[in-house]
Design a protein around this motif. Sequence first.
Motif, PDB file in Angstrom:
ATOM      1  N   ILE A 164      43.874-105.367   5.133  1.00 33.01           N
ATOM      2  CA  ILE A 164      42.556-106.659   4.678  1.00 33.01           C
ATOM      3  C   ILE A 164      41.767-106.467   4.837  1.00 33.01           C
ATOM      4  CG2 ILE A 164      42.212-108.250   6.126  1.00 33.01           C
ATOM      5  CD1 ILE A 164      44.858-108.790   8.143  1.00 33.01           C
ATOM      6  N   LEU A 165      40.531-105.177   4.794  1.00 33.22           N
ATOM      7  CA  LEU A 165      39.622-105.371   4.500  1.00 33.22           C
ATOM      8  C   LEU A 165      39.592-104.656   3.182  1.00 33.22           C
ATOM      9  CD1 LEU A 165      37.999-103.013   7.846  1.00 33.22           C
ATOM     10  CD2 LEU A 165      37.958-105.666   7.083  1.00 33.22           C
ATOM     11  N   ASP A 166      40.254-103.613   3.290  1.00 32.68           N
ATOM     12  CA  ASP A 166      40.685-103.128   1.334  1.00 32.68           C
ATOM     13  C   ASP A 166      41.050-104.202   0.050  1.00 32.68           C
ATOM     14  OD1 ASP A 166      39.280-100.995   2.046  1.00 32.68           O
ATOM     15  OD2 ASP A 166      41.560 -99.944   2.478  1.00 32.68           O
ATOM     16  N   LYS A 172      43.416-112.812  -1.199  1.00 36.96           N
ATOM     17  CA  LYS A 172      44.946-112.473  -1.037  1.00 36.96           C
ATOM     18  C   LYS A 172      45.058-112.259   0.900  1.00 36.96           C
ATOM     19  CE  LYS A 172      46.378-109.137  -3.449  1.00 36.96           C
ATOM     20  NZ  LYS A 172      46.949-107.589  -3.692  1.00 36.96           N
ATOM     21  N   GLY A 173      44.287-113.479   1.222  1.00 34.70           N
ATOM     22  CA  GLY A 173      44.622-113.662   2.378  1.00 34.70           C
ATOM     23  C   GLY A 173      46.163-113.624   3.485  1.00 34.70           C
ATOM     24  N   VAL A 174      45.784-113.362   4.718  1.00 37.89           N
ATOM     25  CA  VAL A 174      46.847-113.533   5.761  1.00 37.89           C
ATOM     26  C   VAL A 174      47.567-114.530   5.896  1.00 37.89           C
ATOM     27  CG1 VAL A 174      47.627-112.464   7.300  1.00 37.89           C
ATOM     28  CG2 VAL A 174      46.271-111.287   6.801  1.00 37.89           C
ATOM     29  N   LEU A 175      46.674-115.389   6.189  1.00 30.87           N
ATOM     30  CA  LEU A 175      47.677-117.415   6.431  1.00 30.87           C
ATOM     31  C   LEU A 175      47.450-118.228   5.343  1.00 30.87           C
ATOM     32  CD1 LEU A 175      47.471-117.189  10.024  1.00 30.87           C
ATOM     33  CD2 LEU A 175      49.226-117.496   9.500  1.00 30.87           C
ATOM     34  N   ALA A 176      48.494-118.773   4.945  1.00 27.35           N
ATOM     35  CA  ALA A 176      48.163-119.682   4.892  1.00 27.35           C
ATOM     36  C   ALA A 176      47.835-121.865   5.894  1.00 27.35           C
ATOM     37  CB  ALA A 176      49.281-120.421   3.454  1.00 27.35           C
ATOM     38  N   GLY A 177      47.273-121.955   5.235  1.00 22.73           N
ATOM     39  CA  GLY A 177      47.132-123.369   6.747  1.00 22.73           C
ATOM     40  C   GLY A 177      48.429-124.511   5.779  1.00 22.73           C
ATOM     41  N   GLU A 220      53.996-110.191  14.657  1.00 24.48           N
ATOM     42  CA  GLU A 220      54.717-110.416  13.326  1.00 24.48           C
ATOM     43  C   GLU A 220      54.410-111.232  11.995  1.00 24.48           C
ATOM     44  OE1 GLU A 220      57.529-113.148  14.574  1.00 24.48           O
ATOM     45  OE2 GLU A 220      57.010-114.105  16.352  1.00 24.48           O
ATOM     46  N   ILE A 221      53.186-111.820  12.353  1.00 25.33           N
ATOM     47  CA  ILE A 221      52.076-111.716  11.135  1.00 25.33           C
ATOM     48  C   ILE A 221      52.120-111.365  10.331  1.00 25.33           C
ATOM     49  CG2 ILE A 221      50.327-113.935  10.221  1.00 25.33           C
ATOM     50  CD1 ILE A 221      51.061-115.695  13.213  1.00 25.33           C
ATOM     51  N   LEU A 222      50.951-110.165  10.916  1.00 23.23           N
ATOM     52  CA  LEU A 222      50.586-108.767  10.273  1.00 23.23           C
ATOM     53  C   LEU A 222      51.630-108.543   9.141  1.00 23.23           C
ATOM     54  CD1 LEU A 222      47.481-107.815  12.974  1.00 23.23           C
ATOM     55  CD2 LEU A 222      47.438-108.688  10.331  1.00 23.23           C
ATOM     56  N   GLN A 223      52.914-107.969   9.919  1.00 25.72           N
ATOM     57  CA  GLN A 223      53.401-107.663   9.881  1.00 25.72           C
ATOM     58  C   GLN A 223      54.317-107.807   8.143  1.00 25.72           C
ATOM     59  OE1 GLN A 223      55.916-106.797  12.755  1.00 25.72           O
ATOM     60  NE2 GLN A 223      55.496-104.671  13.646  1.00 25.72           N
ATOM     61  N   ASN A 258      55.379-108.033   2.720  1.00 31.63           N
ATOM     62  CA  ASN A 258      55.459-109.291   1.260  1.00 31.63           C
ATOM     63  C   ASN A 258      53.911-108.622   0.489  1.00 31.63           C
ATOM     64  OD1 ASN A 258      57.890-110.380   2.078  1.00 31.63           O
ATOM     65  ND2 ASN A 258      56.528-111.821   3.082  1.00 31.63           N
ATOM     66  N   ASP A 259      53.540-107.766   0.464  1.00 29.49           N
ATOM     67  CA  ASP A 259      52.609-107.171  -0.888  1.00 29.49           C
ATOM     68  C   ASP A 259      52.134-108.138  -0.691  1.00 29.49           C
ATOM     69  OD1 ASP A 259      51.678-104.646  -2.728  1.00 29.49           O
ATOM     70  OD2 ASP A 259      52.566-106.339  -4.078  1.00 29.49           O
ATOM     71  N   CYS A 260      51.578-108.099   0.761  1.00 24.55           N
ATOM     72  CA  CYS A 260      49.349-109.110   0.817  1.00 24.55           C
ATOM     73  C   CYS A 260      49.499-110.763   0.257  1.00 24.55           C
ATOM     74  CB  CYS A 260      48.674-108.322   0.182  1.00 24.55           C
ATOM     75  SG  CYS A 260      48.575-106.818   0.652  1.00 24.55           S
ATOM     76  N   CYS A 261      51.268-110.922   0.051  1.00 30.08           N
ATOM     77  CA  CYS A 261      50.951-112.040  -0.456  1.00 30.08           C
ATOM     78  C   CYS A 261      51.067-113.082   1.191  1.00 30.08           C
ATOM     79  CB  CYS A 261      52.866-112.514  -0.910  1.00 30.08           C
ATOM     80  SG  CYS A 261      52.773-112.084  -2.325  1.00 30.08           S
ATOM     81  N   GLU A 262      50.709-114.234   1.240  1.00 30.33           N
ATOM     82  CA  GLU A 262      50.037-115.745   1.773  1.00 30.33           C
ATOM     83  C   GLU A 262      51.352-115.920   3.578  1.00 30.33           C
ATOM     84  OE1 GLU A 262      50.963-118.399  -1.053  1.00 30.33           O
ATOM     85  OE2 GLU A 262      49.810-115.972  -0.953  1.00 30.33           O
TER      86      GLU A 262
END
Length: 588
Positions: free
Chosen positions: A191-193, A229-234, A254-257, A262-266
């Motif tokens: 996530i940092l990268d 390229k953040g983790v979650l879509a609101g 499971e969210i982070l996995q 999915n190659d860092c897709c939200e």
Amino acid sequence: MAEVLDIGSCDLEFKYNNEEHHTDLNGVDRLIVRRGQPFTLNLHLQSGTFQPLASTFQLIAETGPVPEEKWGTKATFSLSDVISKKCWSASTSCSHGNIVTLSICPSPAAPIGCYTLTLDQGPKVKLGEFVLLFNPWCERDVVYLEDEEMRKEYVLSQDGLIYRGNPTKVTILPWKFGQFEPGILDVCLRILDENPKHLKNPGKDCSGRRNAVYVTRVLSAMINCNGDKGVLAGNWSGDYEGGVAPTHWSSSVEILQEWRNNDCCEVCYGQCWVFAAVACTVSRALGIPCRVITNFESAHDTNQNLLIEYYYNMDRESLGEDSVWNFHVWVETWMKRPDLGPGYEGWQASDPTPQEKSDGVFCCGPVPLKAIKEGELTLKYDAPFVFAEVNADVVKYVKLEDGQEFKFDGSTTHVGQCISTKSVGRDSREDITHLYKYPEEKSFPLKICYCNYSSVITQDALIRLMAILIDSDTKELYNKTRTIVLEDPEIAIRILGEPKVKRKLTAEISLQNPLPEPLEDCTFSLDGANLTDGKAITETFGTVGPRETATVKIGFTPTCAGLRKLVVDFSSNKLSNIKGFKNVIIGK
């Protein structure tokens, strides 16, 4: 001429070092250490012996794609007589025959991340790799937390409780943070990268990771996917096609996995408590003490005038953008604030839910709680916005067709009630409103019958009531709104068998249907860190009649000793996302 060590291999002592650095729950198959605390390694020589006066060399610790001295992402240091815990240092703790034991201490202000360690004695020998984290156990680290019970709760605990609902009916959502589950630390580092600052200037970004304020701010932006390229879509629309409802989630793992796979897709979709829970997982994984906070009657001030201004036309249709949510969830991280000076250390509020931009990015905080309580709104970061969330005044206006505006209601005490977090070491709610503001009014409960709302029940099990009163003498109009949270049925959990590592247990789970109608497609889901092998176990029950009780038995095998939290999720066609949990002490 200095003698060159003939190094055959290097043992990084994974198990010993990880246990000493409180990282062994990540596993002991690689070296994971914390800033400002020594770790040891053994050099196995193929020939010759180590002579302190004759053998001289330097050690090089590097992080980032292009390590440089100027960024502080490359540290070069020599052997000294004793370890210094103020900077990168090394010493020989002992030497026996062909084995040389080194003690190495990372700087308490070093950037966190993945490092390579090299021994330079003319020719260079790569000794291995390690991960460096923040260190709440080190007094020189800005995230130092003195109380051991608080460190257990806010750094090491993989489970927690999140509060939702409203001030008169607070509901509990058990959550698995799972920061030590397999692969999660690597996801957090990725996530940092993936953050835009790293993609633009990797050296400067990696250097910035020495600063807990900087890292917290990056995480606040990267947990949501707005503009990166953040983790979650609101999603607050109620239409969750293409994903799952935010109420589906009860685990960050499971969210982070899913984001990683999915190659860092939200990941779709999240709302405030999901954003906050994932931010808490990542913060704890990186070594920053963190807790999840719920603010009831939380204001969203869009223009930073510290007022929530409601505008309505004569048909009671809303014309404005300000709002007050029945609850809102963010996180607090513990750290010193050398950028602000003394007196602002401790808990800092930050909010990963995308609401307003800060320095052009959807992030918020960290801002000291002291600044919020004392109204010191010039301090960074985003003090006015957080202050308004808990302290804004509410003003309501009617706007006529000719443009005239009339104030008809308002409150100076409605916003910011019952600010809550999980207590340290206990499954109970701690009210921390006093840390944000001074005392205000009390609230009173309101109840309605099931038959009045059964046809319009929402996924969040919330009902909003609005009452309008007109004074016939003064012609003044008064308006009040209340949000009612429906009470979930209780999930009863009983553990059958003696809880021990690698011994199969059975959870007997039951739930009574509280409705006068049958429940169909009933499913129980069981999950728990170090209990269910990193994934949920699901059992379908079928149909449960009115007022009847559904009971299932689900087997699971613990993999790690200690206090663990077993989380159960129940769903059906009429009741869904019902959560329950039970603490289980697993023996060795």
